[in-house]
Design a protein around this motif. Structure first.
Motif, PDB file in Angstrom:
ATOM      1  N   TYR A 611       5.074  -4.210   2.994  1.00  0.00           N
ATOM      2  CA  TYR A 611       3.939  -5.112   3.127  1.00  0.00           C
ATOM      3  C   TYR A 611       2.664  -4.374   2.746  1.00  0.00           C
ATOM      4  O   TYR A 611       2.560  -3.145   2.892  1.00  0.00           O
ATOM      5  CB  TYR A 611       3.799  -5.621   4.565  1.00  0.00           C
ATOM      6  CG  TYR A 611       4.957  -6.465   5.047  1.00  0.00           C
ATOM      7  CD1 TYR A 611       5.054  -7.803   4.698  1.00  0.00           C
ATOM      8  CD2 TYR A 611       5.947  -5.929   5.864  1.00  0.00           C
ATOM      9  CE1 TYR A 611       6.114  -8.592   5.142  1.00  0.00           C
ATOM     10  CE2 TYR A 611       7.011  -6.683   6.322  1.00  0.00           C
ATOM     11  CZ  TYR A 611       7.081  -8.016   5.953  1.00  0.00           C
ATOM     12  OH  TYR A 611       8.127  -8.790   6.382  1.00  0.00           O
ATOM     13  N   GLU A 612       1.687  -5.138   2.285  1.00  0.00           N
ATOM     14  CA  GLU A 612       0.372  -4.553   2.031  1.00  0.00           C
ATOM     15  C   GLU A 612      -0.316  -4.277   3.363  1.00  0.00           C
ATOM     16  O   GLU A 612      -0.115  -4.995   4.343  1.00  0.00           O
ATOM     17  CB  GLU A 612      -0.485  -5.501   1.192  1.00  0.00           C
ATOM     18  CG  GLU A 612       0.058  -5.761  -0.200  1.00  0.00           C
ATOM     19  CD  GLU A 612       0.112  -4.500  -1.039  1.00  0.00           C
ATOM     20  OE1 GLU A 612      -0.756  -3.621  -0.830  1.00  0.00           O
ATOM     21  OE2 GLU A 612       1.021  -4.381  -1.889  1.00  0.00           O
ATOM     22  N   LYS A 615      -3.836  -7.824   5.065  1.00  0.00           N
ATOM     23  CA  LYS A 615      -3.131  -9.101   5.086  1.00  0.00           C
ATOM     24  C   LYS A 615      -3.644 -10.025   3.992  1.00  0.00           C
ATOM     25  O   LYS A 615      -4.861 -10.201   3.834  1.00  0.00           O
ATOM     26  CB  LYS A 615      -3.336  -9.750   6.453  1.00  0.00           C
ATOM     27  CG  LYS A 615      -2.631 -11.086   6.644  1.00  0.00           C
ATOM     28  CD  LYS A 615      -2.942 -11.682   8.001  1.00  0.00           C
ATOM     29  CE  LYS A 615      -4.422 -12.042   8.110  1.00  0.00           C
ATOM     30  NZ  LYS A 615      -4.733 -12.771   9.347  1.00  0.00           N
ATOM     31  N   PRO A 616      -2.761 -10.658   3.185  1.00  0.00           N
ATOM     32  CA  PRO A 616      -3.188 -11.612   2.164  1.00  0.00           C
ATOM     33  C   PRO A 616      -3.834 -12.846   2.798  1.00  0.00           C
ATOM     34  O   PRO A 616      -3.628 -13.152   3.977  1.00  0.00           O
ATOM     35  CB  PRO A 616      -1.875 -11.978   1.450  1.00  0.00           C
ATOM     36  CG  PRO A 616      -0.935 -10.863   1.787  1.00  0.00           C
ATOM     37  CD  PRO A 616      -1.324 -10.391   3.140  1.00  0.00           C
ATOM     38  N   GLU A 617      -4.608 -13.565   1.999  1.00  0.00           N
ATOM     39  CA  GLU A 617      -5.245 -14.786   2.495  1.00  0.00           C
ATOM     40  C   GLU A 617      -4.194 -15.838   2.813  1.00  0.00           C
ATOM     41  O   GLU A 617      -3.123 -15.869   2.221  1.00  0.00           O
ATOM     42  CB  GLU A 617      -6.229 -15.322   1.457  1.00  0.00           C
ATOM     43  CG  GLU A 617      -7.447 -14.419   1.238  1.00  0.00           C
ATOM     44  CD  GLU A 617      -8.444 -15.040   0.275  1.00  0.00           C
ATOM     45  OE1 GLU A 617      -8.194 -16.186  -0.172  1.00  0.00           O
ATOM     46  OE2 GLU A 617      -9.453 -14.386  -0.016  1.00  0.00           O
ATOM     47  N   ARG A 618      -4.566 -16.732   3.727  1.00  0.00           N
ATOM     48  CA  ARG A 618      -3.701 -17.832   4.173  1.00  0.00           C
ATOM     49  C   ARG A 618      -2.314 -17.332   4.599  1.00  0.00           C
ATOM     50  O   ARG A 618      -1.309 -17.959   4.361  1.00  0.00           O
ATOM     51  CB  ARG A 618      -3.575 -18.910   3.086  1.00  0.00           C
ATOM     52  CG  ARG A 618      -4.873 -19.690   2.867  1.00  0.00           C
ATOM     53  CD  ARG A 618      -4.684 -20.812   1.869  1.00  0.00           C
ATOM     54  NE  ARG A 618      -3.617 -21.721   2.254  1.00  0.00           N
ATOM     55  CZ  ARG A 618      -3.720 -22.701   3.172  1.00  0.00           C
ATOM     56  NH1 ARG A 618      -4.866 -22.863   3.829  1.00  0.00           N
ATOM     57  NH2 ARG A 618      -2.702 -23.502   3.427  1.00  0.00           N
ATOM     58  N   THR A 619      -2.333 -16.166   5.222  1.00  0.00           N
ATOM     59  CA  THR A 619      -1.094 -15.575   5.752  1.00  0.00           C
ATOM     60  C   THR A 619      -1.249 -15.364   7.248  1.00  0.00           C
ATOM     61  O   THR A 619      -2.293 -14.863   7.705  1.00  0.00           O
ATOM     62  CB  THR A 619      -0.792 -14.228   5.075  1.00  0.00           C
ATOM     63  OG1 THR A 619      -0.557 -14.453   3.690  1.00  0.00           O
ATOM     64  CG2 THR A 619       0.434 -13.561   5.691  1.00  0.00           C
ATOM     65  N   ARG A 621       0.156 -13.227  10.219  1.00  0.00           N
ATOM     66  CA  ARG A 621       0.901 -11.971  10.387  1.00  0.00           C
ATOM     67  C   ARG A 621       1.223 -11.758  11.862  1.00  0.00           C
ATOM     68  O   ARG A 621       0.350 -11.860  12.731  1.00  0.00           O
ATOM     69  CB  ARG A 621       0.087 -10.815   9.835  1.00  0.00           C
ATOM     70  CG  ARG A 621       0.715  -9.446  10.051  1.00  0.00           C
ATOM     71  CD  ARG A 621      -0.054  -8.360   9.325  1.00  0.00           C
ATOM     72  NE  ARG A 621       0.254  -8.356   7.888  1.00  0.00           N
ATOM     73  CZ  ARG A 621      -0.286  -7.493   7.025  1.00  0.00           C
ATOM     74  NH1 ARG A 621      -1.175  -6.590   7.445  1.00  0.00           N
ATOM     75  NH2 ARG A 621       0.045  -7.533   5.751  1.00  0.00           N
ATOM     76  N   TYR A 658      -0.795 -22.390   6.873  1.00  0.00           N
ATOM     77  CA  TYR A 658      -0.595 -21.095   6.223  1.00  0.00           C
ATOM     78  C   TYR A 658       0.360 -21.244   5.039  1.00  0.00           C
ATOM     79  O   TYR A 658       1.277 -22.070   5.057  1.00  0.00           O
ATOM     80  CB  TYR A 658      -0.030 -20.066   7.217  1.00  0.00           C
ATOM     81  CG  TYR A 658      -0.961 -19.803   8.380  1.00  0.00           C
ATOM     82  CD1 TYR A 658      -2.063 -18.969   8.234  1.00  0.00           C
ATOM     83  CD2 TYR A 658      -0.740 -20.420   9.610  1.00  0.00           C
ATOM     84  CE1 TYR A 658      -2.924 -18.746   9.300  1.00  0.00           C
ATOM     85  CE2 TYR A 658      -1.601 -20.193  10.680  1.00  0.00           C
ATOM     86  CZ  TYR A 658      -2.690 -19.365  10.511  1.00  0.00           C
ATOM     87  OH  TYR A 658      -3.549 -19.151  11.559  1.00  0.00           O
ATOM     88  N   ASP A 659       0.142 -20.396   4.033  1.00  0.00           N
ATOM     89  CA  ASP A 659       1.035 -20.368   2.871  1.00  0.00           C
ATOM     90  C   ASP A 659       2.126 -19.323   3.013  1.00  0.00           C
ATOM     91  O   ASP A 659       3.065 -19.289   2.207  1.00  0.00           O
ATOM     92  CB  ASP A 659       0.231 -20.059   1.594  1.00  0.00           C
ATOM     93  CG  ASP A 659      -0.707 -21.195   1.229  1.00  0.00           C
ATOM     94  OD1 ASP A 659      -0.434 -22.344   1.651  1.00  0.00           O
ATOM     95  OD2 ASP A 659      -1.715 -20.928   0.554  1.00  0.00           O
ATOM     96  N   ARG A 660       1.989 -18.469   4.003  1.00  0.00           N
ATOM     97  CA  ARG A 660       2.959 -17.384   4.146  1.00  0.00           C
ATOM     98  C   ARG A 660       2.947 -16.863   5.581  1.00  0.00           C
ATOM     99  O   ARG A 660       1.899 -16.865   6.240  1.00  0.00           O
ATOM    100  CB  ARG A 660       2.615 -16.247   3.180  1.00  0.00           C
ATOM    101  CG  ARG A 660       3.630 -15.110   3.167  1.00  0.00           C
ATOM    102  CD  ARG A 660       3.186 -14.017   2.212  1.00  0.00           C
ATOM    103  NE  ARG A 660       4.135 -12.918   2.184  1.00  0.00           N
ATOM    104  CZ  ARG A 660       3.933 -11.761   1.555  1.00  0.00           C
ATOM    105  NH1 ARG A 660       2.784 -11.570   0.895  1.00  0.00           N
ATOM    106  NH2 ARG A 660       4.838 -10.808   1.568  1.00  0.00           N
ATOM    107  N   GLU A 662       4.339 -13.443   7.836  1.00  0.00           N
ATOM    108  CA  GLU A 662       4.873 -12.086   7.803  1.00  0.00           C
ATOM    109  C   GLU A 662       5.134 -11.608   9.226  1.00  0.00           C
ATOM    110  O   GLU A 662       4.287 -11.776  10.109  1.00  0.00           O
ATOM    111  CB  GLU A 662       3.883 -11.109   7.143  1.00  0.00           C
ATOM    112  CG  GLU A 662       3.603 -11.377   5.682  1.00  0.00           C
ATOM    113  CD  GLU A 662       2.583 -10.405   5.115  1.00  0.00           C
ATOM    114  OE1 GLU A 662       2.448 -10.354   3.876  1.00  0.00           O
ATOM    115  OE2 GLU A 662       1.911  -9.692   5.914  1.00  0.00           O
TER     116      GLU A 662
END
Length: 861
Positions: A611-612, A615-619, A621, A658-660, A662
């Motif tokens: 994982y980055e 945190k990516p947008e619309r994620t 976590r 959310y789009d994702r 994690e």
């Protein structure tokens, strides 16, 4: 007198080759025994007796094998017996493994019969044994898969390690005269597949007792003893699960006394297994003598030696005591007996270690083991000398009036021997001498030696003994000393066996109140008690799985556990760090195999995909903090419950808020509540999750205490709050470990609460929403009660949302949910059950955790 008058029951004499085809009285007796054998098979399966050692599977063919043997001509029965063993070996452990064992065994027997001088044959056998020992110790690579050879060693050892000594001894003295089939029958006995701890059957006795009396009487005696073995094993389970405390639970005089007494009572497991073995051999005509005789009622230590494991006593007499005695018999009789006894016990200690080597792969040269055999040997030696000095006297007349004075004297003797043996065996059960003396110190601090209850407890033994003496006297006056005959024995077995079978019947449990049903269910399982559960976890995490207690269920699993099933801390995936409590983390970027499953870690030191950091947008976590259960020890990474839930979230709930999703698996094998609190702030600050899940499992409190004690006793620096608890508990580097655990126990809720609040504070700094993930496999038992109390503590004292996952394994055979018999971690099915329950808990707490699941339809995988 006519032949019909001489044999009114038409019973073939021993040695007759006439099969029992006509159904006369003898045939009816055989069928009555067969019904009892069927009842025994049902009992074994209902109670899952010795399931870790394949007894239910072997029991499945016992009834047809018994009937086939009984109706074969006598001349074919030994051949059938050997063939049955070969088929059982091939069927139970596999064609390859069974073939290897049979082939190596035949080769070893063949060495004994080479046309060479006896000394040369002994040398070749020793060289063969040394080569096998090198394979067992993993110094020599065998031909073929090493795991196959190591798995075969307990069974191979059960067959050859002592019987080969007896066989060679009798060969030297010209006692081996029977044909090949009889010799093979002596080694290849069907029960050896299930019982690595096997009585040392004497070769000459094995031959002389084969059908030495009426066949149906031998069969009836055998099934009678087999059911006696069942009762011993069930009594063992009663003590093992419901009486004997863990050493860490010994917090006073009562617990210490219970630990001491129950440790000796656990020996009924060995007695039960030996009764089953000898009884099973009797079903095939071998009328062997009993292996144990009321050993808890021994009147002196020589009497213990005579009553407990009688086969071992005879074995030691044959190869150690009598050879020594006849060499020194010119000395004073007492001196000769003392020397012979000393040699016999020295041989007993060495051969005990030799046996453990073949069964476990280690040679137990421990202070506990050496001191136990030294003390017991001295007690038996002193007792033997004292017995020589006493006149024989006349046997007591069973018709004589009962004497309270004699009854009290004998009861005091028996009580003294029983209590001394209990203390010795409980000492032998400990990992170190210090552990036993630590428990004694705790009991002494509680005033055990000045407590009236302690002396009342001691007085109860001779009082009970007097009553038992009276009962035995009345029985002898009424029934005499003889054995029961065929039909009374059959009736007794049918009545007691039928009752036991009903008690193990699952449908019967459903008719009872839950408390009673739960008690009976505990007797139908081969699992761990509290002590062995702690050893299992300590062994998994810290390689302390060194118990030599055959009376422990852990012993079976230790024998079967592969050598590469090592603790995580010793694996290549553990990365040592400079922290006195944490000690290690998962090595970043590692790849390989751990517990026979692929193990991959990402650049952050997680068993997870990469994982980055940001945190990516619309994620959304989620960070998961836990131990080996959450890591997914023993299963594929994608089969762990964390990955199943992440996949479900991304399959069913993206496209809304959310789009994702994690889930960062921040768990580390061996980490307890305190470890999670120490690692969480750094991980939360770095990865800034929206939700933090902190796991709490059954026995987490006890593991937290036992793991925290270690750095304390090493004198390591602790966080200020934990060091304050240490000082208030009165623990320093000189405090014995068990005492330190007992002193920390009252602070377990405070330690846990400190850990949770530390994580809670880290969440507050980043705005994460903390939740306690409480996972309990059952809705019953002391672990569940502790879990309920800790969940209420979390609700009252913290702001964490509590996700309750209870009874997740109910309705399933928990043994089928483990990655391996010797490893309690859940397999892929167990993880799916946890994942399904966690999905439901997340849906129920959607709004408070801000998961954005509303408006989506949940379909569980």
């Amino acid at each position: 007198m006519s032949q019909v008058e001489m044999k009114p029951l038409d019973v073939p004499e021993p040695g007759s080759d006439r099969p029992l085809w006509s159904f006369g009285a003898e045939e009816r007796r055989v069928l009555i025994v067969a019904l009892q054998v069927g009842l025994w098979v049902l009992t074994v399966k209902h109670f899952h007796l010795l399931e870790a050692r394949l007894l239910p599977e072997i029991a499945g063919w016992l009834l047809p094998a018994f009937l086939a043997n009984a109706f074969l001509p006598k001349g074919a029965r030994k051949t059938f017996f050997v063939g049955l063993t070969f088929l059982a070996l091939l069927g139970a452990i596999g064609l390859l493994e069974g073939g290897v064992l049979i082939g190596v065994g035949l080769g070893l027997i063949g060495l004994c019969h080479l046309p060479l001088r006896f000394g040369l044959r002994i040398g070749l056998v020793l060289l063969f044994a040394i080569a096998l020992a090198g394979v067992r110790a993993e110094w020599i690579d065998p031909p073929g898969p090493k795991d196959t050879w190591l798995a075969l060693m307990p069974i191979f050892a059960s067959i050859f390690m002592f019987r080969l000594i007896v066989y060679l001894y009798d060969m030297k003295h010209g006692a081996v005269k029977e044909g090949l089939v009889h010799r093979l029958a002596y080694f290849f006995m069907p029960p050896a597949i299930c019982f690595p701890m096997f009585p040392v059957v004497d070769y000459k006795t094995f031959g002389k007792t084969w059908y030495d009396r009426r066949a149906s009487d031998i069969y009836q005696k055998g099934i009678h003893w087999m059911f006696r073995g069942v009762t011993h094993l069930l009594f063992y389970r009663l003590i093992y699960f419901h009486v004997v405390p863990s050493p860490s639970e010994v917090d006073g005089a009562m617990r210490f006394g219970t630990y001491v007494i129950s440790s000796y009572l656990l020996y009924t497991r060995i007695s039960g297994e030996f009764h089953m073995i000898i009884g099973m051999l009797a079903l095939f005509g071998f009328n062997l003598p009993e292996s144990h005789h009321f050993f808890f009622l021994a009147r002196n230590f020589s009497d213990v030696w005579r009553r407990i494991n009688i086969y071992w006593r005879d074995f030691m007499g044959k190869i150690a005591f009598y050879p020594t005695y006849f060499r020194v018999k010119k000395l004073k009789t007492e001196t000769a007996v003392a020397l012979a006894t000393a040699v016999a016990f020295l041989a007993t200690w060495f051969l005990h270690a030799y046996q453990w080597f073949w069964l476990r792969g280690t040679f137990p040269l421990t202070l506990v083991d050496v001191s136990f055999w030294l003390i017991l040997g001295l007690l038996v030696l002193i007792s033997a000398v004292l017995q020589l000095r006493k006149s024989r006297g006349r046997r007591p007349d069973p018709k004589a009036p009962w004497s309270p004075r004699i009854a009290l004297a004998e009861s005091l003797q028996i009580s003294g021997v029983f209590l001394t043996m209990s203390a010795l065996v409980s000492y032998w059960s400990c990992a170190t001498p210090g552990e036993w003396f630590d428990m004694l110190g705790i009991a002494a601090d509680q005033g055990i030696f000045v407590s009236p209850g302690f002396y009342l407890f001691l007085a109860a033994f001779p009082a009970f003994g007097v009553l038992l003496h009276l009962a035995v006297h009345l029985k002898q006056r009424r029934f005499g000393r003889g054995d029961l005959e065929f039909w009374p024995k059959a009736g007794l077995v049918a009545l007691s066996g039928g009752l036991i079978t009903i008690l193990g019947w699952t449908d019967f449990h459903q008719m009872l109140p839950e408390r009673n049903a739960r008690f009976l269910r505990s007797l139908t399982q081969d699992s761990f008690n509290q002590s062995d559960a702690e050893l299992m976890e300590r062994g998994y995490y810290e390689n302390l799985l060194g118990t030599d207690r055959y009376t422990s269920h852990l012993w079976d699993l230790k024998v079967r556990r592969p050598s590469d099933w090592i603790p995580f801390a010793q694996s290549e995936f553990a990365d040592p760090i400079d922290d006195p409590v944490l000690q290690y983390r998962i090595k970043p970027g590692a790849a390989g195999t751990f517990h026979r499953t692929p193990f991959l870690s990402n650049r952050w030191g997680m068993r997870d995909r990469d994982y980055e950091e940001i945190k990516p947008e619309r994620t959304l976590r989620i960070a998961l903090f836990g131990g080996s259960y959450s890591v997914g020890s023993g299963v594929e990474q994608e089969d762990a419950y964390e990955k199943l839930v992440e996949r479900w979230l991304n399959t069913r709930h993206v496209g809304g808020d959310y789009d994702r999703y994690e889930i960062l698996n921040c768990a580390v094998p061996g980490y307890t509540t305190v470890h999670r609190a120490l690692i969480a702030p750094e991980m939360i600050a770095r990865f800034r999750p929206d939700v933090v899940l902190v796991t709490f499992l059954d026995r987490d409190n006890s593991f937290t205490i036992s793991r925290l004690v270690r750095p304390i006793l090493r004198g390591e620096e602790l966080p200020r709050e934990l060091d304050d608890i240490r000082r208030r508990a009165g623990i320093d580097v000189d405090t014995p470990e068990l005492e330190a655990i007992a002193r920390l126990q009252p602070f377990v809720e405070e330690i846990t609460l400190w850990s949770w609040r530390r994580i809670e504070a880290a969440c507050a700094e980043t705005g994460a929403r903390p939740a306690l993930l409480s996972i309990f496999a059952r809705r019953e038992g002391p672990d569940h009660a502790e879990g309920s109390r800790m969940r209420e503590l979390a609700r009252e004292k913290t702001s964490m949302t509590v996700l309750e996952i209870e009874g997740v394994f109910e309705g399933y055979d928990v043994r089928k949910l483990r990655v391996a018999p010797w490893d309690r971690h859940p397999n892929s099915l167990g993880h799916r059950l946890i994942a399904r329950a966690l999905m439901a808990a997340l849906e129920q707490n959607d709004e408070v955790l801000g998961l954005g699941l509303h408006g989506s339809k949940n379909t569980r995988p």
